[in-house]
Design an enzyme around this catalytic site. Structure first.
Site, PDB file in Angstrom:
ATOM      1  N   GLU A  87       0.770  -1.064  -0.018  1.00  0.00           N
ATOM      2  CA  GLU A  87       0.278  -0.212   0.284  1.00  0.00           C
ATOM      3  C   GLU A  87       1.108   1.253   0.465  1.00  0.00           C
ATOM      4  OE1 GLU A  87      -3.892  -1.266   2.099  1.00  0.00           O
ATOM      5  OE2 GLU A  87      -2.517  -0.370   3.604  1.00  0.00           O
ATOM      6  N   CYS A 100       3.747   8.602   0.543  1.00  0.00           N
ATOM      7  CA  CYS A 100       4.081   7.797   0.970  1.00  0.00           C
ATOM      8  C   CYS A 100       4.320   6.571   0.273  1.00  0.00           C
ATOM      9  CB  CYS A 100       2.984   7.953   2.395  1.00  0.00           C
ATOM     10  SG  CYS A 100       4.088   6.606   3.842  1.00  0.00           S
ATOM     11  N   CYS A 107       6.804  -6.049   7.549  1.00  0.00           N
ATOM     12  CA  CYS A 107       8.317  -5.845   7.641  1.00  0.00           C
ATOM     13  C   CYS A 107       8.685  -6.942   9.737  1.00  0.00           C
ATOM     14  CB  CYS A 107       7.505  -4.352   8.549  1.00  0.00           C
ATOM     15  SG  CYS A 107       8.808  -3.152   9.074  1.00  0.00           S
ATOM     16  N   CYS A 111       6.901  -3.655  15.847  1.00  0.00           N
ATOM     17  CA  CYS A 111       6.953  -2.837  16.369  1.00  0.00           C
ATOM     18  C   CYS A 111       5.493  -2.593  17.413  1.00  0.00           C
ATOM     19  CB  CYS A 111       6.907  -0.873  15.598  1.00  0.00           C
ATOM     20  SG  CYS A 111       8.974  -0.736  15.556  1.00  0.00           S
ATOM     21  N   CYS A 114       2.011  -0.964  15.617  1.00  0.00           N
ATOM     22  CA  CYS A 114       2.058  -0.584  14.110  1.00  0.00           C
ATOM     23  C   CYS A 114       1.375  -2.045  13.287  1.00  0.00           C
ATOM     24  CB  CYS A 114       3.960  -0.546  13.583  1.00  0.00           C
ATOM     25  SG  CYS A 114       3.716  -0.248  11.455  1.00  0.00           S
ATOM     26  N   GLY A 155       6.998  -1.627   5.935  1.00  0.00           N
ATOM     27  CA  GLY A 155       8.487  -1.763   5.758  1.00  0.00           C
ATOM     28  C   GLY A 155       9.805  -1.221   6.578  1.00  0.00           C
ATOM     29  N   GLU A 156      11.161  -1.538   6.912  1.00  0.00           N
ATOM     30  CA  GLU A 156      11.747  -1.143   7.085  1.00  0.00           C
ATOM     31  C   GLU A 156      12.749  -0.797   6.154  1.00  0.00           C
ATOM     32  OE1 GLU A 156      14.996   1.272   8.241  1.00  0.00           O
ATOM     33  OE2 GLU A 156      13.605   0.890   9.923  1.00  0.00           O
ATOM     34  N   SER A 187      12.263   6.999   6.246  1.00  0.00           N
ATOM     35  CA  SER A 187      12.521   7.119   8.204  1.00  0.00           C
ATOM     36  C   SER A 187      12.967   5.809   8.394  1.00  0.00           C
ATOM     37  CB  SER A 187      10.903   7.672   8.760  1.00  0.00           C
ATOM     38  OG  SER A 187      10.330   7.287   9.452  1.00  0.00           O
ATOM     39  N   SER A 209      11.653   6.533  14.213  1.00  0.00           N
ATOM     40  CA  SER A 209      11.095   6.505  14.933  1.00  0.00           C
ATOM     41  C   SER A 209      11.506   6.079  16.513  1.00  0.00           C
ATOM     42  CB  SER A 209      10.115   5.768  13.757  1.00  0.00           C
ATOM     43  OG  SER A 209       8.909   5.394  15.146  1.00  0.00           O
ATOM     44  N   LEU A 210      11.383   7.498  17.061  1.00  0.00           N
ATOM     45  CA  LEU A 210      11.727   7.402  17.936  1.00  0.00           C
ATOM     46  C   LEU A 210      11.155   6.910  19.393  1.00  0.00           C
ATOM     47  CD1 LEU A 210      14.921   7.230  19.737  1.00  0.00           C
ATOM     48  CD2 LEU A 210      14.250   9.914  20.360  1.00  0.00           C
ATOM     49  N   ASN A 211      10.321   7.296  19.684  1.00  0.00           N
ATOM     50  CA  ASN A 211       9.066   6.666  20.573  1.00  0.00           C
ATOM     51  C   ASN A 211       9.393   6.504  21.985  1.00  0.00           C
ATOM     52  OD1 ASN A 211       7.200   7.044  17.964  1.00  0.00           O
ATOM     53  ND2 ASN A 211       8.871   4.877  17.210  1.00  0.00           N
ATOM     54  N   ASN A 285      -2.086   6.008  16.382  1.00  0.00           N
ATOM     55  CA  ASN A 285      -3.521   5.500  15.270  1.00  0.00           C
ATOM     56  C   ASN A 285      -3.904   4.304  15.783  1.00  0.00           C
ATOM     57  OD1 ASN A 285      -4.409   8.374  14.249  1.00  0.00           O
ATOM     58  ND2 ASN A 285      -2.387   7.541  13.108  1.00  0.00           N
ATOM     59  N   CYS A 328      -0.627   7.101   9.886  1.00  0.00           N
ATOM     60  CA  CYS A 328       0.575   6.766  10.324  1.00  0.00           C
ATOM     61  C   CYS A 328       0.127   5.355  11.303  1.00  0.00           C
ATOM     62  CB  CYS A 328       1.749   7.529  11.320  1.00  0.00           C
ATOM     63  SG  CYS A 328       2.956   6.617  12.156  1.00  0.00           S
TER      64      CYS A 328
END
Length: 373
Positions: A87, A100, A107, A111, A114, A155-156, A187, A209-211, A285, A328
């Site tokens: 997607e 995007c 992935c 996470c 996600c 994906g990464e 990212s 992407s720290l979070n 989200n 996201c």
């Protein structure tokens, strides 16, 4: 058959031996004008087009579905040649659009906030499958001003390193789509060995992407932290060679009761000390079956206010496309969940720190050792 969408300009020129200018012409048609078939290339002799057609094709993934959000965001599902679905999202801004793009089917990072992570890792995308996510909108919606590309889909990106770097090179080529290097963002969740190479290989912007600013909290929601602790990641970011007047974007997904407290924001400001960075706050989200909740609006505003009073610029992302699972962390591609996950990644990823991996252009697809058929 060679898919011309997989070739950069030098590779395309090499197809023509002592007539490299012909390769340059075809590159301009394929990427600069997003030609769909060789027959569109009117300044190429017909006989040459026929000869090229015997060994080459321009093969785009099939558009399997397209959904439009109430806010104008558009999610496109592409069916790849092996039947897998990825997607991509087209995001309307005030006077332009952003794209995007995905870099993998699934992935391996796991996470927990996600949706893509629930798929596991299936395979890396080919260069053609990456650039098609940009070229298809350019072909289909010529009236739209597409200005930004963000590698923030499925994906990464740094685990499909060579193909992502090659795609960025094509998309920024003066004879291609001519996107500004400042308008492309890669990212990552923090693949430390790759960060050491990234600034040497591209001038694309970097987002991380720290979070979480606490290692234990980050490890809970981002298992990659077991491999690359927060201290190692922050050291790599401080050593990252930024172009002039650039900053690293720190992405921070706010999750209720996990990382959204006043203590969390104070710790975030502390660990960012000395780093050229700006912070992108992203309220979580929710997606079907997730264990986490969106943050309380008051907590979001308080977190933002703390950052406003710090040395760091803060942006509160206004999420778009939530009603079609296009925001996201919500992409999942409708793919059967048969990929491999983070544990397999840890078992196989020792290659990342070795010199052989560092110089090989063929290592990436095998990092996880889990090619799917």
């Amino acid at each position: 058959m060679i898919n011309l969408l997989d070739l950069d300009k030098e590779q395309m020129k090499a197809l023509f031996g002592d007539r490299p200018y012909r390769g340059g012409q075809i590159f301009r048609w394929v990427f600069g004008r997003a030609a769909g078939v060789l027959g569109e290339m009117t300044d190429i002799p017909k006989r040459l087009r026929e000869d090229v057609a015997k060994i080459c094709t321009i093969s785009y993934p099939e558009v399997a579905d397209s959904q439009e959000s109430s806010d104008g965001t558009q999610k496109i599902a592409y069916r790849l040649s092996d039947g897998r679905i990825i997607e991509s999202v087209l995001i309307p801004e005030k006077d332009h659009w952003s794209i995007c793009v995905s870099s993998q089917v699934g992935c391996a990072m796991g996470c927990r906030f996600c949706f893509t992570a629930t798929m596991g890792f299936i395979r890396n995308l080919e260069v053609s499958e990456i650039v098609s996510q940009v070229l298809h909108p350019l072909r289909t919606y010529p009236e739209r001003s597409f200005r930004n590309i963000v590698f923030m889909g499925m994906g990464e990106p740094l685990l499909n390193y060579d193909n992502v770097i090659k795609a960025v090179r094509i998309l920024t080529d003066v004879d291609g789509p001519q996107f500004s290097k400042r308008r492309i963002t890669v990212s990552t969740c923090g693949i430390v060995p790759r960060l050491k190479r990234l600034s040497q290989d591209t001038e694309a912007a970097l987002a991380v992407s720290l979070n979480a600013a606490d290692n234990a909290v980050r490890q809970r929601i981002m298992p990659i932290t077991r491999k690359y602790p927060l201290t190692d990641l922050m050291e790599a970011l401080r050593a990252y060679q930024l172009p002039n007047r650039r900053r690293i974007t720190i992405e921070y997904v706010l999750i209720r009761g996990v990382n959204d407290s006043p203590k969390d924001v104070r710790e975030l400001i502390r660990i960012l000390h000395g780093l050229k960075a700006k912070v992108n706050l992203i309220p979580f989200n929710p997606w079907p079956g997730c264990e986490f909740q969106a943050p309380d609006q008051r907590a979001v505003l308080a977190f933002e206010e703390h950052l406003k009073n710090s040395p760091y610029t803060v942006m509160l992302r206004k999420e778009k496309g939530t009603d079609i699972l296009a925001a996201c962390g919500q992409l999942a591609g409708g793919v059967i969940h048969d990929g491999q996950g983070i544990d397999r990644f840890f078992a196989e990823s020792a290659k990342l720190s070795g010199k052989a991996e560092e110089h090989s252009s063929h290592t990436d697809p095998h990092i996880l050792g889990v090619h799917r058929r």
